[in-house]
Design a protein around this motif. Structure first.
Motif, PDB file in Angstrom:
ATOM      1  N   GLU A 376     -39.867  -8.811 -18.480  1.00 40.88           N
ATOM      2  CA  GLU A 376     -40.460  -7.585 -18.968  1.00 40.88           C
ATOM      3  C   GLU A 376     -40.438  -7.370 -20.542  1.00 40.88           C
ATOM      4  OE1 GLU A 376     -41.241  -3.313 -17.087  1.00 40.88           O
ATOM      5  OE2 GLU A 376     -39.305  -3.200 -18.052  1.00 40.88           O
ATOM      6  N   VAL A 377     -41.567  -7.022 -21.248  1.00 40.84           N
ATOM      7  CA  VAL A 377     -41.824  -6.635 -22.564  1.00 40.84           C
ATOM      8  C   VAL A 377     -42.003  -5.273 -22.664  1.00 40.84           C
ATOM      9  CG1 VAL A 377     -42.895  -7.377 -24.827  1.00 40.84           C
ATOM     10  CG2 VAL A 377     -42.490  -9.278 -23.152  1.00 40.84           C
ATOM     11  N   ARG A 378     -41.242  -4.443 -23.473  1.00 40.63           N
ATOM     12  CA  ARG A 378     -41.540  -3.067 -23.453  1.00 40.63           C
ATOM     13  C   ARG A 378     -41.357  -2.413 -24.877  1.00 40.63           C
ATOM     14  NH1 ARG A 378     -37.187  -3.415 -19.515  1.00 40.63           N
ATOM     15  NH2 ARG A 378     -35.311  -3.308 -20.590  1.00 40.63           N
ATOM     16  N   LEU A 382     -42.429  -0.217 -33.501  1.00 42.32           N
ATOM     17  CA  LEU A 382     -41.293  -1.324 -33.999  1.00 42.32           C
ATOM     18  C   LEU A 382     -40.124  -1.284 -33.301  1.00 42.32           C
ATOM     19  CD1 LEU A 382     -42.724  -2.281 -37.471  1.00 42.32           C
ATOM     20  CD2 LEU A 382     -42.575  -3.950 -35.475  1.00 42.32           C
ATOM     21  N   PHE A 383     -40.168  -0.856 -32.339  1.00 41.67           N
ATOM     22  CA  PHE A 383     -39.019  -1.006 -31.022  1.00 41.67           C
ATOM     23  C   PHE A 383     -39.241  -1.647 -29.866  1.00 41.67           C
ATOM     24  CE2 PHE A 383     -35.514   1.781 -28.906  1.00 41.67           C
ATOM     25  CZ  PHE A 383     -34.482   0.957 -29.378  1.00 41.67           C
ATOM     26  N   VAL A 384     -38.753  -2.981 -29.958  1.00 38.57           N
ATOM     27  CA  VAL A 384     -39.083  -4.021 -28.832  1.00 38.57           C
ATOM     28  C   VAL A 384     -38.199  -4.670 -28.041  1.00 38.57           C
ATOM     29  CG1 VAL A 384     -40.541  -5.961 -28.402  1.00 38.57           C
ATOM     30  CG2 VAL A 384     -41.139  -4.613 -30.462  1.00 38.57           C
ATOM     31  N   GLY A 385     -38.341  -4.561 -26.744  1.00 40.10           N
ATOM     32  CA  GLY A 385     -37.502  -4.971 -25.950  1.00 40.10           C
ATOM     33  C   GLY A 385     -37.930  -6.158 -25.112  1.00 40.10           C
ATOM     34  N   ALA A 386     -37.327  -7.168 -24.952  1.00 41.17           N
ATOM     35  CA  ALA A 386     -37.822  -8.368 -23.792  1.00 41.17           C
ATOM     36  C   ALA A 386     -36.642  -8.802 -22.971  1.00 41.17           C
ATOM     37  CB  ALA A 386     -38.263  -9.726 -24.528  1.00 41.17           C
ATOM     38  N   GLU A 387     -36.710  -8.467 -21.800  1.00 41.27           N
ATOM     39  CA  GLU A 387     -35.892  -8.499 -20.689  1.00 41.27           C
ATOM     40  C   GLU A 387     -35.777  -9.840 -19.930  1.00 41.27           C
ATOM     41  OE1 GLU A 387     -34.814  -4.994 -18.592  1.00 41.27           O
ATOM     42  OE2 GLU A 387     -33.334  -6.117 -17.381  1.00 41.27           O
TER      43      GLU A 387
END
Ligand code: PLP
Length: 457
Positions: A376-378, A382-387
């Motif tokens: 998941e990319v969420r 400019l606050f980005v998470g890639a799980e």
């Protein structure tokens, strides 16, 4: 226009890295390991010693230039050494730095500015208390404020949360390993589920419903467990927990439960506030206004420690000295915060963060298309998470470490997050240019590709 345009702020648009760590970094890292605390952590993942920074770029002790995609963990929202911010701070340092809580122009200007940009009905109806300089201090103040106003002592917080390293803030934090050596902390704290559809395997609506049912039960049911609640404490978007953006309806549901039970709703905006997500405050994405909010990190403008707790006027019941401390706001940091807000406004950095953040997420989503490990990319702005997950769908911490290492070797500094450390977390300065975003994200995409074979061999 406040200060130079963003494209003039940096050393370069692209990284230039020789070998890392270079000899000077190695020397300083070795010296650090001999003299500094064993609690030092960051250089274990990114072994570098830094010399100076400009905008969204950092120079190490050997002259290597990096694109900085973590910004001192969300501190440098207007970039390193922002000239507009630094100019004001330098002037103030030469004049006066510490005044306990006597009035100064910068103090009152910052309070008024924070009221201006406060979310919803807090704007025009707020008070600010400055306490100690770190985010944890603001969280402590918010806990005291909630208890003082309600007379209660029970705190409802959330799983997967992080609120800081002091005793009260640790109590509402959910990381068990972090707290265990110091338990018992505050006595009456209950952690409810935070909606996290990806990890729960639920659809967003079901995830919200489940979380809200739990919150309601804890507070309202006769056997709910929290005898005398004082408030609900939540990150509007979880940071350390893995850039977890709750689905629509969750924060509004908390607002309703707080109102029904006459409890203050406290939003911890320490990581997501000050423009990080393309709005001033994380809560604004959901159009929900808290009663109390904490802020720190980017609030000091150019990395100066400053924290604050902003709350609605009706809660302003403390008598003089009821919340105290020597440092009730550092005047140069207040100038820094004020100028940082002015710089963000003057250069439309909220819109810029929204656009550039989407640019990064969209490139990462492309990378996810043929990579089942990128689950998941969420995020927002400019606050980005890639799980990342492994073939069995379990959290893949090793891959995230390998991605971080690859990026470091190729001149892009990224950080990690998540209760299983399986999320790549990006929080670059809001002054990151489109070109820097493109170059940096390409390096991250290369890192994802380079680690894909190992992960799913
Ligand atoms: C949401 C949140 N709250 C509180 C804190 C604690 O802030 P500090 O580390 O400045 O004490 C942090 C730090 O990362 C945070 O992300």
């Amino acid at each position: 226009m406040a200060g130079p345009p963003i494209h003039e702020l940096h050393y370069a648009q692209e990284p230039s890295v020789d070998e890392v760590p270079g000899p000077n970094s190695q020397r300083l890292l070795e010296k650090q390991s001999n003299v500094d605390s064993s609690a030092v952590a960051y250089p274990n993942n990114i072994p570098l010693a830094f010399e100076e920074g400009k905008g969204a770029t950092l120079k190490d002790a050997d002259g290597n230039v990096f694109l900085d995609f973590f910004a001192g963990i969300g501190v440098y929202n207007v970039g390193h050494a922002n000239p507009y911010v630094n100019e004001g701070v330098h002037e103030q340092i030469d004049k006066l730095t510490h005044t306990v809580d006597f009035p100064t122009e910068p103090r009152l200007d910052l309070i008024e500015k924070l009221d201006d940009i406060a979310p919803g009905s807090l704007s025009g109806n707020s008070r600010v208390v400055f306490g100690g300089p770190t985010g944890s201090d603001a969280v402590e103040a918010s806990i005291k404020l909630a208890k003082y106003n309600t007379g209660g002592n029970g705190l409802l917080a959330f799983r997967n949360s992080y609120h800081g390293a002091t005793s009260g803030a640790m109590s509402i934090t959910s990381n068990k390993k972090f707290k265990k050596p110091y338990a018992p902390l505050l006595a009456d704290v209950v952690h409810a589920p935070f909606p996290y559809p990806f990890q729960e395997g639920r659809d967003p609506e079901a995830s919200v419903e489940h979380a809200l049912d739990e919150v309601q039960a804890i507070i309202e049911q006769p056997y709910g467990g929290l005898a005398d609640p004082a408030g609900i404490f939540v990150e509007p978007i979880q940071g350390e927990g893995g850039v977890v953006t709750p689905p629509e309806g969750f924060l509004q549901g908390l607002r309703d439960i707080a109102d029904d039970n006459d409890l203050p709703l406290v939003f911890d905006e320490i990581q997501v506030g000050m423009g990080r997500t393309g709005e001033w405050w994380g809560s604004q994405h959901y159009d929900v206004t808290p009663d109390v909010m904490t802020m720190a990190k980017a609030l000091g403008g150019n990395g100066q420690p400053l924290s604050a707790t902003l709350y609605k006027e009706e809660l302003d019941s403390w008598g003089p000295g009821d919340h105290a401390g020597t440092y009730r706001g550092h005047v140069p940091a207040m100038v820094g915060g004020l100028r940082a807000i002015e710089y963000i406004e003057s250069h439309d950095l909220l819109d810029h963060a929204t656009a550039v953040g989407e640019q990064i997420r969209s490139r990462l989503r492309d990378a996810a298309e043929d990579d089942p490990g990128l689950g998941e990319v969420r995020g927002k702005g400019l606050f980005v998470g890639a799980e990342f997950v492994d073939e069995a769908g379990d959290p893949d911490k090793d891959r995230v470490e390998a991605i971080q290492q690859y990026c470091y070797e190729h001149g892009v500094l990224v950080w990690t997050a998540g209760q299983y450390s399986n999320v790549v977390r990006l929080l670059p300065p809001l002054v990151l240019t489109e070109r820097q975003a493109e170059v940096g994200t390409e390096v991250i995409a290369d890192a994802i590709a380079a680690t894909a074979d190992d992960a799913h061999a």
